[in-house]
Design a protein around this motif. Structure first.
Motif, PDB file in Angstrom:
ATOM      1  N   THR A 280     -79.461  49.609  94.557  1.00 20.34           N
ATOM      2  CA  THR A 280     -80.610  48.785  94.979  1.00 20.34           C
ATOM      3  C   THR A 280     -80.244  47.793  96.078  1.00 20.34           C
ATOM      4  O   THR A 280     -81.085  47.031  96.532  1.00 20.34           O
ATOM      5  CB  THR A 280     -81.185  47.983  93.784  1.00 20.34           C
ATOM      6  N   GLU A 283     -82.373  47.645  99.126  1.00 17.31           N
ATOM      7  CA  GLU A 283     -83.804  47.355  98.948  1.00 17.31           C
ATOM      8  C   GLU A 283     -84.087  45.906  99.282  1.00 17.31           C
ATOM      9  O   GLU A 283     -85.253  45.485  99.337  1.00 17.31           O
ATOM     10  CB  GLU A 283     -84.239  47.677  97.513  1.00 17.31           C
ATOM     11  N   ARG A 285     -83.957  43.066  97.675  1.00 20.35           N
ATOM     12  CA  ARG A 285     -84.825  42.330  96.751  1.00 20.35           C
ATOM     13  C   ARG A 285     -84.453  40.855  96.661  1.00 20.35           C
ATOM     14  O   ARG A 285     -83.347  40.468  96.993  1.00 20.35           O
ATOM     15  CB  ARG A 285     -84.674  42.906  95.352  1.00 20.35           C
ATOM     16  N   ASP A 286     -85.373  40.056  96.124  1.00 16.45           N
ATOM     17  CA  ASP A 286     -85.093  38.634  95.910  1.00 16.45           C
ATOM     18  C   ASP A 286     -84.190  38.420  94.701  1.00 16.45           C
ATOM     19  O   ASP A 286     -83.428  37.463  94.654  1.00 16.45           O
ATOM     20  CB  ASP A 286     -86.398  37.848  95.691  1.00 16.45           C
ATOM     21  N   ASP A 287     -84.308  39.300  93.699  1.00 21.85           N
ATOM     22  CA  ASP A 287     -83.515  39.102  92.480  1.00 21.85           C
ATOM     23  C   ASP A 287     -82.216  39.877  92.543  1.00 21.85           C
ATOM     24  O   ASP A 287     -82.198  41.053  92.904  1.00 21.85           O
ATOM     25  CB  ASP A 287     -84.310  39.566  91.257  1.00 21.85           C
ATOM     26  N   ASP A 289     -79.342  42.037  91.312  1.00 21.21           N
ATOM     27  CA  ASP A 289     -79.242  43.129  90.343  1.00 21.21           C
ATOM     28  C   ASP A 289     -77.758  43.479  90.248  1.00 21.21           C
ATOM     29  O   ASP A 289     -77.236  44.195  91.099  1.00 21.21           O
ATOM     30  CB  ASP A 289     -80.076  44.310  90.885  1.00 21.21           C
TER      31      ASP A 289
END
Ligand SMILES: *Cc1c(COP(=O)(O)O)cnc(C)c1O
Length: 424
Positions: A280, A283, A285-287, A289
């Motif tokens: 991920t 991707e 993302r803000d969070d 992982d």
């Protein structure tokens, strides 16, 4: 040279002829003296020699960069995005852990500070850190700064374990731990850099675990020197560099180990995008992982040019085998010690313990007499194409590395040392 020295040389040459690892010597670049001959290089504990294959592996990265640009991340002969993954299984063999417990990243002191941020969790009852009295300065500074970072008193926050006459006697440790119930973290070397002592890592770890004190090891002088089983022993975390016995080049990418039970615990950790799960990561993302395993501690995309020689160095260790290297090392250092006793007598004292299980490659030699005479002995060696190192006030460290040193190297060293003692 007398007949006795001739016989000792013949013995060294016979041992080299019977050595199944002898040909690895020719897979390294050797610094040469004025006469064009290989120097007597016994300094692999400080900076290992360059594997001949390192240049080509670095050039491969340069070529891929030149011809592919950014696409090298995925299309290079060895793609750059997962480049660090090649190191993990090879490092796991050397320290004795699972592949997802060890990662090549950053440099040693950075890894030490990063992992202490996770494992040093001071409370009012437990906040001190146990180190050894002769800890390598960088380790001590890191520990001091961790105490300070947490607003603790630096001086009283450090508990020191002092070496006894015969070495680091584990028998002395329970009393020290019991007298200091405030200890929140133990940080010790696997092999002590100055004296060459191998600490009893499994016994120390057991003592730490019985008291539920997290334990971290600095394996800078242990990795590639002695076989280990950090995972079975129950060590919580470890850090190491790769430019000493692993021959990865000056300032090379280092490594870190985190035991599996901590991978999914709630330990605090500093995050960067390379610690994000690879599937991920892009991707964006803000969070966060987290990647599985120790990989979650990674910060940045790794310096691939710097990783290339790390992998080359590790491949050589894999090919030679750490157990076979250790067998040779015991014989090699034993031969060196025996020659020293025969040729230099009581003019030189071996500081390193005599028992093979209490030492690795290195012998630390104290030259009897003044610091000045020790220093002039060292300078004589240096002027006669012997590479070893000098530590104040009077220690000469010599480390025959079983991957590339020969019994004959040890013989030459002792002959040069004998001359130096005669001259001083
Ligand atoms: C070699 C060594 C270091 C060096 O630290 P770097 O961060 O690689 O510069 C630190 N600690 C110990 C015990 C060492 O032997």
């Amino acid at each position: 040279m007398t007949t006795m020295e001739h016989d000792a040389l013949a013995q060294a040459q016979a041992l080299d002829a019977a050595d199944p690892l002898a040909t690895f010597r020719d897979r390294f670049a050797w610094p040469r003296g004025r006469d064009g001959r290989r120097k007597v290089y016994l300094c692999g504990n400080s900076l290992g020699l360059q594997p001949l294959a390192a240049g080509e592996r670095v050039n491969e990265v340069l070529r891929d960069w030149a011809t592919m640009g950014v696409e090298g991340h995925f299309r290079a002969e060895r793609p750059w995005v997962p480049y660090h993954e090649a190191a993990a299984p090879l490092l796991a063999e050397l320290i004795g852990c699972a592949e997802d417990e060890v990662v090549a990243m950053n440099t040693l002191t950075i890894n030490l500070n990063l992992l202490m941020l996770s494992f040093y969790r001071p409370t009012d009852a437990r906040w001190k850190i146990l180190i050894e009295a002769d800890a390598f300065p960088s380790d001590r500074y890191a520990v001091q700064s961790q105490l300070d970072w947490h607003g603790r008193d630096v001086e009283s926050g450090i508990v020191e374990w002092t070496r006894g006459d015969g070495g680091y006697a584990v028998d002395a440790l329970p009393a020290l731990l019991d007298a200091n119930p405030e200890i929140a973290l133990i940080l010790l070397p696997g092999v002590q850099y100055l004296t060459g002592d191998v600490l009893d890592m499994p016994a120390i770890t057991t003592l730490a675990r019985e008291r539920q004190i997290p334990i971290g090891l600095d394996l800078a002088h242990a990795i590639g020197n002695v076989p280990m089983r950090v995972s079975d022993w129950g060590v919580d975390f470890a850090v190491f560099c790769t430019y000493k016995y692993l021959n990865a080049g000056p300032g090379a990418v280092a490594g870190a180990y985190v035991a599996r039970q901590h991978h999914t615990s709630d330990l605090p950790r500093l995050h960067g995008w390379w610690g994000n799960d690879a599937s991920t990561r892009f991707e964006m993302r803000d969070d966060f992982d987290p990647a599985p395993g120790v990989d979650a501690w990674q910060q940045s995309n790794p310096p691939v040019l710097g990783l290339a020689p790390v992998v080359v160095g590790l491949e050589l260790f894999h090919e030679a085998g750490i157990e076979r290297l250790r067998d040779k090392s015991i014989a090699l250092t034993g031969y060196l010690e025996q020659r020293l006793a025969a040729r230099c007598g009581d003019r030189v004292r071996v500081v390193t313990p005599a028992a093979p299980e209490q030492r690795g490659c290195q012998l630390s030699l104290a030259v009897n007499g003044s610091t000045q005479s020790g220093r002039s002995v060292f300078e004589h060696l240096d002027a006669h194409d012997v590479v070893c190192d000098w530590r104040e006030p009077n220690v000469i460290r010599v480390a025959p590395a079983p991957l590339y040193n020969s019994f004959e190297d040890c013989w030459h060293f002792v002959e040069r040392l004998h001359e130096a003692l005669e001259a001083s």
